[in-house]
Design an enzyme around this catalytic site. Structure first.
Site, PDB file in Angstrom:
ATOM      1  CD  GLU A   1      15.608  38.206  -1.806  1.00  0.00           C
ATOM      2  OE1 GLU A   1      16.538  38.114  -0.996  1.00  0.00           O
ATOM      3  OE2 GLU A   1      15.681  38.873  -2.860  1.00  0.00           O
TER       4      GLU A   1
ATOM      5  CG  ASN B   1      17.272  44.898  -0.572  1.00  0.00           C
ATOM      6  OD1 ASN B   1      17.549  44.605   0.587  1.00  0.00           O
ATOM      7  ND2 ASN B   1      17.892  44.354  -1.617  1.00  0.00           N
ATOM      8  CD  GLU B   2      21.941  44.294  -0.324  1.00  0.00           C
ATOM      9  OE1 GLU B   2      22.161  43.887  -1.480  1.00  0.00           O
ATOM     10  OE2 GLU B   2      22.292  43.667   0.687  1.00  0.00           O
TER      11      GLU B   2
ATOM     12  CD  GLU C   1      19.571  41.261   2.801  1.00  0.00           C
ATOM     13  OE1 GLU C   1      20.530  40.646   2.302  1.00  0.00           O
ATOM     14  OE2 GLU C   1      18.745  41.909   2.145  1.00  0.00           O
TER      15      GLU C   1
ATOM     16  CD  GLN D   1      16.954  34.996   1.607  1.00  0.00           C
ATOM     17  OE1 GLN D   1      16.074  34.250   1.237  1.00  0.00           O
ATOM     18  NE2 GLN D   1      17.508  35.891   0.766  1.00  0.00           N
TER      19      GLN D   1
HETATM   20  O1  AHR Z   1      19.979  37.531   1.075  1.00  0.00           O
HETATM   21  C1  AHR Z   1      20.435  37.395  -0.238  1.00  0.00           C
HETATM   22  C2  AHR Z   1      20.615  38.718  -0.940  1.00  0.00           C
HETATM   23  O2  AHR Z   1      21.670  39.398  -0.349  1.00  0.00           O
HETATM   24  C3  AHR Z   1      19.469  39.710  -0.867  1.00  0.00           C
HETATM   25  O3  AHR Z   1      18.535  39.525  -1.870  1.00  0.00           O
HETATM   26  C4  AHR Z   1      20.155  41.027  -1.053  1.00  0.00           C
HETATM   27  O4  AHR Z   1      19.477  42.070  -0.405  1.00  0.00           O
HETATM   28  C5  AHR Z   1      21.546  40.795  -0.527  1.00  0.00           C
HETATM   29  O5  AHR Z   1      22.517  41.229  -1.401  1.00  0.00           O
END
Ligand code: AHR
Length: 503
Positions: free
Chosen positions: A27, A172-173, A292, A350
């Protein structure tokens, strides 16, 4: 001594090991990209400004797919900023992480990095501040050959060949109130369906992931998946899951049982997706993308001391992982493998620095965190079919999940190797695990490795800067095979892999 027994048979499989299960995530956040994978001034940088020390470690770990460019970042990202001549790319504020994005690393640079690593790209589109048109433009830029506006723009930018990206996340989310452009399930479900269908009309070969819940504890969990899938079932292939675990108030016993929650989360999303399938009389199945997952100490401050709003590449959530964390990560990998029939994609979050498998210092060294070891071993050694494992184990009490198995296990078999991945969650006692080999064409130990505290270490030991290999794998000596029965003795609080093969 704690005890456990596995029941395994080659005839009882979960399904083939999905190669995309062992993915990671890059990211534009903190130092994942800048001074993580990309640092033109670093002594190891190659002609593209990529850190070859990080590149080599990434290749060793070997993520099979890498999600990009976010995360919360993607919900404010304008992809056009990140392409073309670098000197023309704007500096933009990133609202999600309150930092400045220089755009010196963008789509072409990521494509080139992914090719050097030998991994597949999983691209996320911005459905927070943007919509269908911009997602289609990005797909056209990425996947069409030539003769259209955005395909020709890519060529003009120097990328002759299409990036040819198969896997796309539709946002995303967006269930999370923290997300830029947060939506209700009905708003998002319609948008995902419309965007997905439009993208498929450009490239029918793509695979699409709808946003699921940001965790099992979201107040909308369940309803969100149901509504989103009712509205978008025809347009998508996967629904996403995200989960982060941490130890709360020294309750290591519950933390070590985090995979119980992951198992439950997966089972519940499968049940919801299948209920929508039944109600909608659909034939296809929606599979799961656990894109994730990790240990993340969210209760600690996110930013390092001294970080100011609108810094470039600030130190954000640079968690340093311990032996305990590595054992938990091993059990989370077991959970993913146990559900390989439905979880076809995984992305550990990550890759570098930001809750990373790897750490790197600007101008300095790069190294593997403790959690990289189980990840790398499972990626390398889980081959063939995932087996159904019935584990009969001693139990221990946890505040969060009641009685939990001391030994957590998963197994794969590829006709040559039977591989078992084991964790001993007991912090004080070793565990003796019986593995019956008779039904398999194997009779000896090929590999046996363990991650556990060595002399002078405790469960909190990490691979800090300067002592990068303090925690790693060592040979697991205590494995015996007698009359088709293997006995593996795991040290207290440990993760291990044992491979068996024929003489
Ligand atoms: O991985 C860190 C963050 O966690 C990401 O940006 C988000 O998608 C999640 O809340």
């Amino acid at each position: 001594m704690r005890t456990a027994r596995l029941a395994l048979d080659p005839a009882f499989t979960v399904g083939p090991v999905p190669r995309r299960l062992f993915g990671s995530f890059v990211e534009h956040m903190g130092r994942c990209v800048y001074t993580g994978i990309f640092e033109p001034d670093h002594p190891s940088a190659d002609e593209d400004g990529l850190r070859t020390d990080v590149l080599e470690l990434t290749k060793e770990i070997g993520p099979t797919v890498v999600r990009y460019p976010g995360g919360n970042f993607v919900s404010g990202f304008e992809w056009e900023d990140s392409v073309g001549p670098r000197e023309n790319r704007p500096r933009r504020i990133d609202r999600a992480w309150r930092s400045v994005e220089t755009n010196q690393f963008g789509l072409a640079e990521f494509d080139s990095w992914a090719r050097k690593v030998g991994t597949e790209t999983m691209m996320a589109v911005n459905l927070g501040t943007r919509g269908l048109q911009e997602a289609c433009d990005l797909l056209e830029y990425s996947n069409l050959d030539s003769g259209t506006k955005f395909a020709d723009l890519r060529k003009a930018h120097g990328s002759k060949d299409p990036f040819d990206i198969k896997l796309w996340c539709l946002g995303n989310e967006l269930d999370g109130p923290w997300q830029t452009g947060h939506k209700t399930a009905a708003e998002y479900g319609r948008l995902a369906a419309e965007t997905g269908m439009a993208m498929r009309s450009i490239d029918p070969d793509i695979e699409l992931v709808a946003v699921g819940s940001s965790s099992r504890s979201m107040p909308t969990f369940g309803d969100w998946e149901q509504t989103v899938l009712e509205l978008s079932y025809h347009a998508v292939d996967y629904v996403s899951l995200h989960a982060y675990y941490q130890e709360h108030d020294g309750d290591a016993a519950s933390f070590l049982a985090s995979a119980v929650d992951m198992d439950l989360f997966i089972d519940q999303v499968v049940a919801t997706a299948d209920a929508v399938r039944a109600k909608g009389k659909h034939t296809k199945k929606i599979n799961l993308s656990f894109d994730e997952w990790n240990v993340w100490y969210q209760s600690r401050p996110h930013h390092a001391p001294g970080v100011q709003p609108w810094d470039v590449a600030p130190r954000v959530i640079e968690d340093e992982y311990s032996i305990t964390d590595a054992v938990v990560v091993g059990t989370l990998l077991n959970s993913l493998l146990r559900h390989a029939d439905r979880v076809h994609i995984g992305a550990q979050a990550q890759l570098v620095n930001v809750i990373g498998l790897l750490r790197s210092e600007p101008g300095g060294e790069a190294w593997k965190q403790t959690i990289a070891h189980p990840f790398e071993q499972v990626r390398r050694l889980a081959t063939g079919d995932v087996l159904q494992v019935v584990t009969t184990s001693d139990k221990y009490e946890t505040a969060k999940f009641d009685a939990v198995d001391v030994v957590d296990a998963s197994a794969t078999y590829d006709e040559e190797f039977l591989t078992v991945f084991l964790a001993n969650r007991d912090q004080e006692q070793p565990a003796s695990v019986e593995v019956p080999l008779r039904a398999f064409d194997v009779d000896r130990v090929a590999t046996a490795k363990v991650l556990a505290a060595t002399e002078g270490q405790d469960r909190h030991t990490t691979n800090l800067e300067g002592d990068h290999s303090a925690v790693g794998l060592r040979a697991l000596e205590d494995v015996t095979v007698t009359d088709g029965l293997a006995t593996v003795v795991l040290p207290p609080l440990s993760w291990a892999v044992v491979q068996f093969r024929k003489g």
